[in-house]
Scaffold this active site. Structure first.
Site, PDB file in Angstrom:
ATOM      1  N   PRO A  70       0.787  -1.245   0.000  1.00  0.00           N
ATOM      2  CA  PRO A  70       0.000   0.000   0.000  1.00  0.00           C
ATOM      3  C   PRO A  70       0.815   1.290   0.000  1.00  0.00           C
ATOM      4  O   PRO A  70       0.791   2.079   0.949  1.00  0.00           O
ATOM      5  CB  PRO A  70      -0.844  -0.133   1.263  1.00  0.00           C
ATOM      6  CG  PRO A  70       0.016  -0.935   2.193  1.00  0.00           C
ATOM      7  CD  PRO A  70       0.760  -1.905   1.312  1.00  0.00           C
ATOM      8  N   CYS A  71       1.495   1.553  -1.101  1.00  0.00           N
ATOM      9  CA  CYS A  71       2.254   2.797  -1.216  1.00  0.00           C
ATOM     10  C   CYS A  71       1.331   4.012  -1.223  1.00  0.00           C
ATOM     11  O   CYS A  71       1.783   5.125  -0.966  1.00  0.00           O
ATOM     12  CB  CYS A  71       3.157   2.780  -2.450  1.00  0.00           C
ATOM     13  SG  CYS A  71       2.290   2.511  -3.994  1.00  0.00           S
ATOM     14  N   HIS A  72       0.039   3.794  -1.447  1.00  0.00           N
ATOM     15  CA  HIS A  72      -0.912   4.912  -1.394  1.00  0.00           C
ATOM     16  C   HIS A  72      -1.051   5.474   0.018  1.00  0.00           C
ATOM     17  O   HIS A  72      -1.550   6.571   0.200  1.00  0.00           O
ATOM     18  CB  HIS A  72      -2.289   4.487  -1.939  1.00  0.00           C
ATOM     19  CG  HIS A  72      -2.946   3.387  -1.184  1.00  0.00           C
ATOM     20  ND1 HIS A  72      -2.684   2.052  -1.439  1.00  0.00           N
ATOM     21  CD2 HIS A  72      -3.845   3.409  -0.173  1.00  0.00           C
ATOM     22  CE1 HIS A  72      -3.401   1.303  -0.627  1.00  0.00           C
ATOM     23  NE2 HIS A  72      -4.116   2.095   0.158  1.00  0.00           N
TER      24      HIS A  72
END
Length: 185
Positions: free
Chosen positions: A140-142
């Site tokens: 989850p780089c978001h």
């Protein structure tokens, strides 16, 4: 004379509220996940990790697509058991591993992530590793935001980053001073 190996990678497609998602697997592992309108980026990353490869349409025999759809239906823990094989550099792999530890509904800044890696001045390197994340959403780089608590960079587009964070219950700072976020996927 050396003969290079051609990798055969499985390709699945998943419908989502953010558009069609491409899921590439090798054995039980996801090695790439990206939005269909960013397929070229995904192929470039796969090429850098595997060299010569072919994408073979496959069925979702591992249930990965079902778990991605469950995430979009609100079962945020459905992604936790998805196995990934990212094939990045050792630094990238450390960053991507830490990303999976950020809880749903929480965010970190690039600097906070760099500090967790033991190098508080490496926020730009963390940002570069994020930009090369081959497995969106599952890694989850978001959930990584700018130091000013504003949304910055996301390979799938800032509108998708904003949507994902809101979907996970993150109260976002005022985004009125940011670039417009079109929602026409």
């Amino acid at each position: 004379m050396t003969v290079s190996k051609k990798w055969l990678l499985n390709l699945n497609k998943v419908d989502s509220p953010l558009g069609k998602i491409l899921v590439v697997t090798k054995g039980p592992d996801v090695c790439a996940l990206d939005f269909a309108d960013h397929e070229q980026r995904m192929r470039q990353i796969l090429q850098s990790h595997y060299g010569d490869f072919s994408l073979i349409p496959a069925s979702d025999s591992l249930g990965i697509c079902d778990r991605i759809q469950a995430y979009f239906s609100g079962n945020y823990e459905s992604l936790a058991t998805i196995s990934v094989n990212t094939r990045g550099t050792p630094f990238q792999q450390k960053v991507w591993s830490l990303l999976r530890e950020i809880p749903v509904g929480k965010t970190l800044t690039y600097g906070e992530l760099a500090t967790q890696l033991g190098n508080p001045i490496a926020s730009r390197a963390v940002g570069m590793a994020n930009s090369r994340n081959p497995v969106a959403i599952v890694i989850p780089c978001h959930r990584v935001i700018g130091a000013n608590a504003k949304l910055t960079g996301y390979a799938g587009g800032l509108a998708r980053k904003q949507w994902l964070l809101k979907h996970e219950g993150v109260a976002l700072a005022d985004t009125s001073g940011q670039l417009p976020l079109p929602l026409g996927f």
